[in-house]
Design a protein around this motif. Structure first.
Motif, PDB file in Angstrom:
ATOM      1  N   GLN A 331       0.728  -1.405   0.057  1.00  0.00           N
ATOM      2  CA  GLN A 331       0.114   0.169   0.013  1.00  0.00           C
ATOM      3  C   GLN A 331       0.783   1.150   0.206  1.00  0.00           C
ATOM      4  O   GLN A 331       0.545   2.174  -0.809  1.00  0.00           O
ATOM      5  CB  GLN A 331      -0.811  -0.043   1.244  1.00  0.00           C
ATOM      6  CG  GLN A 331      -2.173  -0.952   1.050  1.00  0.00           C
ATOM      7  CD  GLN A 331      -2.983  -0.904   2.421  1.00  0.00           C
ATOM      8  OE1 GLN A 331      -2.692  -0.471   3.279  1.00  0.00           O
ATOM      9  NE2 GLN A 331      -4.183  -1.566   2.265  1.00  0.00           N
ATOM     10  N   PHE A 332       2.066   1.070   0.877  1.00  0.00           N
ATOM     11  CA  PHE A 332       2.809   2.353   0.910  1.00  0.00           C
ATOM     12  C   PHE A 332       3.396   2.752  -0.759  1.00  0.00           C
ATOM     13  O   PHE A 332       3.677   3.704  -0.924  1.00  0.00           O
ATOM     14  CB  PHE A 332       3.738   2.043   1.949  1.00  0.00           C
ATOM     15  CG  PHE A 332       4.896   3.330   2.082  1.00  0.00           C
ATOM     16  CD1 PHE A 332       4.535   4.399   2.978  1.00  0.00           C
ATOM     17  CD2 PHE A 332       6.093   3.242   1.480  1.00  0.00           C
ATOM     18  CE1 PHE A 332       5.454   5.260   3.422  1.00  0.00           C
ATOM     19  CE2 PHE A 332       7.072   4.408   1.715  1.00  0.00           C
ATOM     20  CZ  PHE A 332       6.430   5.336   2.580  1.00  0.00           C
ATOM     21  N   ILE A 333       4.083   1.546  -1.207  1.00  0.00           N
ATOM     22  CA  ILE A 333       4.675   1.607  -2.382  1.00  0.00           C
ATOM     23  C   ILE A 333       3.572   2.260  -3.473  1.00  0.00           C
ATOM     24  O   ILE A 333       3.971   3.062  -4.505  1.00  0.00           O
ATOM     25  CB  ILE A 333       5.127   0.248  -2.966  1.00  0.00           C
ATOM     26  CG1 ILE A 333       6.570   0.220  -1.949  1.00  0.00           C
ATOM     27  CG2 ILE A 333       5.856   0.402  -4.305  1.00  0.00           C
ATOM     28  CD1 ILE A 333       7.019  -1.172  -1.992  1.00  0.00           C
ATOM     29  N   ALA A 334       2.387   1.602  -3.403  1.00  0.00           N
ATOM     30  CA  ALA A 334       1.487   2.050  -4.477  1.00  0.00           C
ATOM     31  C   ALA A 334       0.977   3.569  -4.207  1.00  0.00           C
ATOM     32  O   ALA A 334       0.707   4.250  -5.170  1.00  0.00           O
ATOM     33  CB  ALA A 334      -0.089   1.159  -4.289  1.00  0.00           C
ATOM     34  N   THR A 335       0.712   3.953  -2.930  1.00  0.00           N
ATOM     35  CA  THR A 335       0.683   5.401  -2.769  1.00  0.00           C
ATOM     36  C   THR A 335       1.720   6.171  -3.367  1.00  0.00           C
ATOM     37  O   THR A 335       1.584   7.467  -4.136  1.00  0.00           O
ATOM     38  CB  THR A 335       0.453   5.476  -1.433  1.00  0.00           C
ATOM     39  OG1 THR A 335      -0.839   4.824  -0.913  1.00  0.00           O
ATOM     40  CG2 THR A 335       0.058   7.128  -1.058  1.00  0.00           C
ATOM     41  N   LEU A 336       2.956   5.587  -2.947  1.00  0.00           N
ATOM     42  CA  LEU A 336       4.141   6.646  -3.625  1.00  0.00           C
ATOM     43  C   LEU A 336       4.157   6.765  -4.796  1.00  0.00           C
ATOM     44  O   LEU A 336       4.362   7.700  -5.641  1.00  0.00           O
ATOM     45  CB  LEU A 336       5.509   5.867  -3.040  1.00  0.00           C
ATOM     46  CG  LEU A 336       6.764   6.742  -3.353  1.00  0.00           C
ATOM     47  CD1 LEU A 336       6.560   8.085  -3.033  1.00  0.00           C
ATOM     48  CD2 LEU A 336       7.777   6.282  -2.873  1.00  0.00           C
TER      49      LEU A 336
END
Length: 344
Positions: A331-336
């Motif tokens: 989720q963190f990578i997708a948001t970034l």
């Protein structure tokens, strides 16, 4: 409650540790270490390292570092460390205030000292106007998430001992280092000749508590008095000791540290594929350091709080824990990725 990438100190406590605390919360036992769990925990560390050691428990990492160093380094002495060392940056001057000694720091991009870094401080020895170097303190894993190999530790220890210096290891994340290297604590610490250790637990699933372990037992003679003066002698010590017993009863220490390291590598792999993100340190333990577009940092922090390590370069520190999940990383990578595509 929202999980974070801010620090492994933010994580909760392993269920096995909670259970261990509950088990010893039964009846009355001797205070200040005169209890069954503390006696057994000392034996456990002796099995883990070697028989001839002295083991003491403290409430937190700063207390472990400060009391240990203060025991062996006189007020006219000095401790050589990396400029990024916890004792230099994150302990509010406690080592200098409590121990009275001087910290001699070395700027290192990866946080790791070498014998060549120590050599320049070995001048004016015996000169009454100068603080006298007494200890080399290294952090394993370092504050940058990098790790000393067994050979590197041995090289530092050999050089230090040749020059009448003691070697301390700040092992707040010692378990993460051990599983990353694939070596035992004995191989890393005893066989290399390290003199004394602050052995961490809080960052690897414990509720609280660290251990100060003197591999060179001659250094431990006055430690109990320094620990008491330093307000680190817990009366109900069984609640620390029981946690360490649970940590090493089976492979909980390894399971927790391995998972945190694995999540950090997963995070680093994902970040490396995002345009304009630069991984700044080799990912060896459970921390990832990266330079990120400053315009997206506040939005990312809303999703998963983390610290900006260097405001000037926009380098951030992302820490994984024993309870970090793949879903959270993804989720963190997708948001970034989404924010980066918008900001381009």
């Amino acid at each position: 409650m929202k999980k974070t990438l801010a620090s492994d100190n933010y994580a909760g406590t392993s269920p096995e540790i909670i259970e261990a605390i509950t088990k010893v919360n039964n009846g009355h036992q001797g205070a200040y270490g005169a209890d069954e769990a503390t006696l057994e925990a000392a034996k456990m560390f002796k099995r883990l390292l070697k028989e001839d050691i002295e083991v003491f428990f403290t409430m937190n990492g700063t207390g472990a570092n400060v009391t240990a160093l203060s025991t062996v380094c006189p007020s006219y002495g000095a401790v050589i460390c990396s400029s990024a060392a916890h004792i230099n940056v994150d302990e509010c001057g406690a080592p200098e205030k409590f121990g009275g000694f001087k910290l001699l720091t070395v700027e290192k991009q990866d946080g790791k000292l070498t014998p060549q870094d120590i050599q320049p401080f070995l001048v004016n020895l015996g000169e009454q106007h100068w603080s006298q170097p007494k200890v080399v303190s290294i952090t394993q894993a370092t504050e940058y998430g990098t790790i000393y190999s067994v050979a590197e530790i041995k090289e530092i220890v050999d050089f230090a001992h040749k020059n009448n210096l003691l070697v301390h290891v700040d092992g707040a994340r010692i378990s993460n280092a051990a599983v990353s290297l694939g070596v035992s604590f004995k191989e890393m610490l005893v066989d290399t000749g390290v003199d004394f250790i602050s052995f961490g637990g809080t960052k690897n699933g414990l509720m609280f508590g660290e251990a100060v372990i003197f591999l060179n037992t001659k250094l431990a003679e006055n430690y109990k008095y320094v620990r008491k003066q330093g307000m680190q002698l817990l009366s109900k010590m069984r609640f620390i000791s029981a946690q360490f017993l649970a940590l090493f009863d089976g492979d909980l220490w390894s399971k927790n540290a391995s998972h945190a390291n694995k999540m950090a590598q997963l995070l680093a792999d994902g970040l490396s594929k995002v345009p304009n993100v630069e991984i700044t340190q080799r990912v060896q333990a459970n921390g990832v350091f990266a330079i990120i577009d400053p315009s997206v940092i506040p939005v990312l922090q809303e999703q998963s709080p983390f610290y900006v390590w260097n405001e000037q370069t926009h380098e951030v520190r992302l820490m994984c824990s024993f309870d970090t999940t793949e879903e959270e990383i993804n989720q963190f990578i997708a948001t970034l990725e989404k924010l980066s595509s918008v900001s381009v």
